[in-house]
Design a protein around this motif. Structure first.
Motif, short mmCIF file in Angstrom:
data_model
loop_
_atom_site.label_atom_id
_atom_site.label_comp_id
_atom_site.label_asym_id
_atom_site.label_seq_id
_atom_site.Cartn_x
_atom_site.Cartn_y
_atom_site.Cartn_z
N LEU A 5 0.84 -1.21 0.00
CA LEU A 5 0.00 0.00 0.00
C LEU A 5 0.87 1.25 0.00
N PHE A 6 1.97 1.20 0.74
CA PHE A 6 2.91 2.33 0.75
C PHE A 6 3.50 2.55 -0.64
N VAL A 7 3.84 1.47 -1.33
CA VAL A 7 4.38 1.58 -2.68
C VAL A 7 3.35 2.20 -3.62
N ILE A 8 2.10 1.75 -3.51
CA ILE A 8 1.03 2.31 -4.35
C ILE A 8 0.84 3.79 -4.05
N PHE A 9 0.87 4.15 -2.77
CA PHE A 9 0.75 5.57 -2.39
C PHE A 9 1.88 6.39 -3.00
N THR A 10 3.10 5.85 -2.93
CA THR A 10 4.26 6.56 -3.46
C THR A 10 4.13 6.78 -4.96
N TRP A 110 11.78 11.17 -9.56
CA TRP A 110 11.00 9.93 -9.49
C TRP A 110 11.89 8.69 -9.55
N VAL A 111 12.99 8.76 -10.29
CA VAL A 111 13.83 7.58 -10.49
C VAL A 111 14.42 7.11 -9.17
N GLY A 112 15.09 8.02 -8.45
CA GLY A 112 15.72 7.65 -7.19
C GLY A 112 14.72 7.18 -6.15
N ILE A 113 13.54 7.83 -6.13
CA ILE A 113 12.52 7.46 -5.14
C ILE A 113 11.98 6.07 -5.42
N VAL A 114 11.71 5.76 -6.68
CA VAL A 114 11.21 4.43 -7.03
C VAL A 114 12.22 3.36 -6.61
N ILE A 115 13.49 3.59 -6.92
CA ILE A 115 14.52 2.61 -6.57
C ILE A 115 14.68 2.51 -5.06
N LEU A 116 14.55 3.62 -4.36
CA LEU A 116 14.66 3.61 -2.90
C LEU A 116 13.61 2.72 -2.26
N ILE A 117 12.37 2.80 -2.74
CA ILE A 117 11.28 2.10 -2.04
C ILE A 117 11.05 0.67 -2.52
N ILE A 118 11.37 0.38 -3.81
CA ILE A 118 11.04 -0.98 -4.28
C ILE A 118 12.22 -1.94 -4.19
N GLN A 119 13.43 -1.44 -4.06
CA GLN A 119 14.58 -2.32 -3.90
C GLN A 119 14.68 -2.73 -2.43
N PRO A 120 14.44 -4.00 -2.09
CA PRO A 120 14.50 -4.43 -0.68
C PRO A 120 15.84 -4.14 -0.02
N MET A 121 16.91 -4.06 -0.83
CA MET A 121 18.23 -3.78 -0.27
C MET A 121 18.45 -2.28 -0.03
N ASN A 122 17.39 -1.50 -0.21
CA ASN A 122 17.46 -0.08 0.13
C ASN A 122 16.61 0.19 1.37
N PRO A 342 15.57 -3.73 -9.48
CA PRO A 342 14.88 -3.61 -8.19
C PRO A 342 13.43 -4.07 -8.26
N GLY A 343 12.80 -3.92 -9.44
CA GLY A 343 11.43 -4.39 -9.59
C GLY A 343 11.33 -5.90 -9.40
N LYS A 344 12.28 -6.62 -9.99
CA LYS A 344 12.31 -8.07 -9.84
C LYS A 344 12.61 -8.45 -8.39
N ALA A 345 13.54 -7.74 -7.75
CA ALA A 345 13.87 -8.02 -6.35
C ALA A 345 12.66 -7.78 -5.45
N TYR A 346 11.90 -6.74 -5.76
CA TYR A 346 10.69 -6.44 -4.99
C TYR A 346 9.65 -7.55 -5.16
#
Length: 388
Positions: A5-10, A110-122, A342-346
């Motif tokens: 839900l947090f990812v969808i909100f972001t 948007w690029v850095g934020i997407v990678i920050l939240i969807i990459q579990p290693m971030n 990061p999408g695949k990792a998520y």
């Protein structure tokens, strides 16, 4: 479900950010506020949560932590761990938001934020290593004062921040080179680029275990006698036993890292002086990623966190200098890889069948509102043990 839900909100906030023609920063602020909420309400989801939560009210156990962190625990003990955790998260997200808005071009935020939240290693990793992430957030102020600030007391503030970070997590000592950033008055020429590429390749076969005796000596110096815990020595022993191939990233991650390394070198003259200094930190991180494994990878996190800034700056430089079909193709392929990995990792962490042991509970994301969270401990071999 909560984290999804947090990812969808972001993503919704980023869409509104785009629709506002990148003008209404309140949408970016809302993302970092939501991230603060996620950090504040997490409960037994991350692997290290029990260590901090359960030892919060055990002063006898605090000896294993650095002095400033112990002092913070003493100050916040009357109000409890949940409040302490939330206040620290507020500082961390405020710092990250401030530096991000200062350093990243609006159209590429948007690029850095997407990678920050969807990459579990971030983000989820930062949520796990609470003490070190606090030190990392403080170190970001060193970068801010050394790269972006024109305050006449910036050196005083930077040294103060560095000392605070080291006294929260000793590993922050690796950030001492950040004080050299104001002295950078050059750009990388062809000879420097070729030399760095050669070093990058050589570091792929470099092994820290060959220098174990030296590492033990270093640990004896930085790990004070008052710290009864001997975990830093255990890090070296783990490095000696570890097979680097067991923790090596996948082939596409390695391709992306190599591509980003080369592109940072190629475009180092096409970014601002401040951006070039961020490039240098990212370049150092990519080189460190070739030989820092296991718990020693923690040393690289202080540098690696700048990827969410360096990547948008790199994409901007590439886009503004993509005059040919070939350069535009490289841009599109690099951006796609930056998002797909990061999408695949998520997906693997949240929906996949085979989940890395440290991410076993991410898909459930237990919060302080759960009455009966899973407190089991998961191990590398896939073993699940009940909470002790």
């Amino acid at each position: 479900m909560v984290y999804n839900l947090f990812v969808i909100f972001t993503l919704s906030m980023l869409f509104l950010w785009y629709r506002s023609n990148y003008e209404r920063l309140q949408f970016i602020n809302a993302i970092f506020i939501a991230a603060w909420v996620m950090f504040s309400i997490e409960f037994y989801t991350t692997r290290d949560y029990p260590v901090y939560y359960e030892n919060f009210n055990r002063p006898g156990e605090h000896v294993m932590w650095e002095p400033l962190y112990r002092m913070l625990l003493s100050i916040f003990r009357p109000v409890g761990f949940i409040v302490f955790n939330s206040v620290m998260a507020a500082f961390e997200m405020y710092t990250l938001c401030l530096l991000y808005k200062r350093a990243v071009p609006k159209a590429y935020m948007w690029v850095g934020i997407v990678i920050l939240i969807i990459q579990p290693m971030n983000m989820l990793l930062y949520m796990n290593m609470k003490r070190q992430f606090l030190a990392m957030a403080i170190v970001l102020w060193v970068i801010y004062f050394m790269v972006y600030s024109r305050n006449r007391l910036r050196w005083v503030w930077a040294v103060t921040a560095f000392a605070a970070a080291v006294n929260i997590h000793t590993s922050a000592l690796v950030c001492a080179p950040f004080f050299l950033l104001p002295l950078v008055r050059f750009r990388l020429n062809k000879v420097a680029i070729i030399s760095l590429i050669a070093v990058y390749v050589l570091l792929m076969s470099f092994s820290l275990s060959s220098f174990s005796d030296l590492l033990y000596d270093v640990v004896d110096v930085v790990q004070g006698d008052e710290m009864g815990d001997d975990r830093y020595t255990m890090y070296i022993e783990e490095q000696d036993r570890m097979d680097p191939k067991a923790t090596m990233p996948g082939i596409f991650s390695r391709i992306f890292s190599a591509a980003m390394f080369i592109l940072l070198l190629i475009y180092n003259r096409r970014t601002s002086p401040e951006g070039f200094k961020i490039f240098l930190i990212a370049i150092a991180s990519l080189m460190g990623g070739n030989f820092l494994f296991g718990n020693f990878a923690r040393l690289n996190y202080y540098y690696e966190i700048t990827f969410i800034i360096a990547l948008p700056l790199l994409l901007q430089a590439m886009r503004e200098n993509s005059s040919s079909v070939a350069s535009r193709t490289v841009y599109a392929a690099f951006l796609a890889l930056a998002l797909l990995i990061p999408g695949k990792a998520y997906y693997n962490a949240m929906f996949g069948e085979k989940v890395y042991f440290t991410q076993a509970k991410y898909r459930y994301f237990y919060t302080i509102f759960h009455s009966n969270p899973d407190k089991s401990e998961y191990y590398y071999e896939g073993e699940k043990r009940p909470h002790r």
